[in-house]
Design a protein around this motif. Structure first.
Motif, short mmCIF file in Angstrom:
data_model
loop_
_atom_site.label_atom_id
_atom_site.label_comp_id
_atom_site.label_asym_id
_atom_site.label_seq_id
_atom_site.Cartn_x
_atom_site.Cartn_y
_atom_site.Cartn_z
N UNK A 88 72.78 61.99 16.88
CA UNK A 88 73.36 62.27 15.58
C UNK A 88 74.58 61.38 15.36
N UNK A 89 74.54 60.64 14.27
CA UNK A 89 75.65 59.79 13.87
C UNK A 89 76.88 60.69 13.68
N UNK A 90 78.04 60.16 14.05
CA UNK A 90 79.25 60.99 13.98
C UNK A 90 79.50 61.54 12.58
N UNK A 91 79.30 60.69 11.55
CA UNK A 91 79.53 61.16 10.17
C UNK A 91 78.59 62.31 9.82
N UNK A 92 77.35 62.22 10.32
CA UNK A 92 76.37 63.28 10.01
C UNK A 92 76.81 64.58 10.66
N UNK A 93 77.24 64.47 11.90
CA UNK A 93 77.71 65.65 12.63
C UNK A 93 78.93 66.27 11.92
N UNK A 94 79.82 65.39 11.46
CA UNK A 94 81.03 65.88 10.78
C UNK A 94 80.64 66.66 9.53
N UNK A 95 79.67 66.12 8.79
CA UNK A 95 79.27 66.80 7.55
C UNK A 95 78.60 68.13 7.86
N UNK A 96 77.80 68.14 8.93
CA UNK A 96 77.13 69.39 9.32
C UNK A 96 78.18 70.46 9.68
N UNK A 97 79.18 70.04 10.43
CA UNK A 97 80.23 70.99 10.83
C UNK A 97 81.00 71.45 9.59
N UNK A 98 81.24 70.54 8.66
CA UNK A 98 81.98 70.90 7.44
C UNK A 98 81.24 72.00 6.65
#
Ligand SMILES: Cc1cc2nc3c(=O)[nH]c(=O)nc-3n(C[C@H](O)[C@H](O)[C@H](O)COP(=O)(O)O)c2cc1C
Length: 231
Positions: A88-98
């Motif tokens: 998982x790309x870091x930005x994708x993970x960040x959005x999922x967590x958001x």
């Protein structure tokens, strides 16, 4: 606000959000037909319209929820009929967590509230107890083509926006098909169809806090490169 067929395209697209809490109110079949008829105007590759819909309610849907949840809790492997990504790309993970933070925040589920978090995940496996589930499938001859899932995405987006324009709320729900053989069995889906996704649908419960969550999007600057323009 949903439910006003006079809404403009902008109002529908910017007002729509995923709905995860539903009124205990049946959805009339003719309203579902109206919404699907609108969705069927979606474009598709060569106009092949490889998609099909199975609309499930009542006991059949309850059996799907039960079988899906039981299978997952018993440790049966994820049997969704599409390829999944590993990393998982870091930005994708960040959005999922958001998104998770927004939803848990709205529902008052604290970070260390394991029970509350588990309850939320289980709701997802039960398609958020929606009165209707629309299972989107495509013709098996196209299995392996990336265009068939692309076309299913186009029609599913059209479906959720059409539903919103008619006062219905939806959440596209990948958790609900984790045990796809269970879905296939109780919805009577033929072998010549590949299960792509399901959409939980119903009248939104305005008192359900997560329904007010409005998720972020990349800006045009972040998402777009313009090439060959003067400025
Ligand atoms: C292919 C796909 C699968 C999804 N699966 C789930 C799911 O299993 N559970 C869930 O709560 N939301 C699911 N969603 C909803 C997304 O979380 C949601 O669309 C996203 O956070 C943007 O929020 P919005 O729909 O409110 O604009 C899914 C969306 C898509 C497109």
């Amino acid at each position: 606000m949903s439910g006003n067929p006079e809404q403009t395209y902008d109002e529908i697209v910017t007002g729509r959000r995923s709905i995860r809490g539903f009124l205990d109110r049946p959805v009339p079949r003719d309203l579902i037909e109206e919404v699907i008829a609108l969705a069927l105007r979606a474009p598709s590759s060569f106009n092949n319209q490889c998609w099909n819909f199975t609309v499930v309610t009542g006991d059949a849907l309850d059996n799907i929820r039960k079988g899906n949840t039981e299978g997952i809790l018993a440790g049966k492997p994820d049997s969704r009929e599409f390829r999944k990504h590993d990393g998982q790309h870091l930005d994708h993970r960040t959005r999922q967590v958001d998104v998770a933070k927004q939803l848990f925040g709205a529902m008052g589920i604290e970070r260390d509230d394991k029970e509350g978090r588990q309850d939320w995940v289980l709701r997802g496996f039960r398609q958020f107890d929606a009165p209707v589930s629309i299972i989107v499938t495509y013709d098996r001859e196209l299995l392996g083509s990336d265009i068939a899932p692309f076309d299913c995405g186009a029609v599913t987006n059209a479906l959720i926006n059409a539903a919103w324009s008619r006062g219905l709320g939806c959440v596209i729900n990948s958790q609900g098909i984790m045990q796809s053989p269970v879905v296939r069995e109780h919805a009577g889906i033929a072998d010549n169809q590949v299960i792509m996704i399901c959409v939980a649908m119903g009248f939104p419960d305005d008192d359900f806090a997560a329904n007010a969550v409005y998720t972020n999007r990349k800006s045009v600057e972040e998402a777009v490169r313009f090439v060959g323009f003067e400025d």
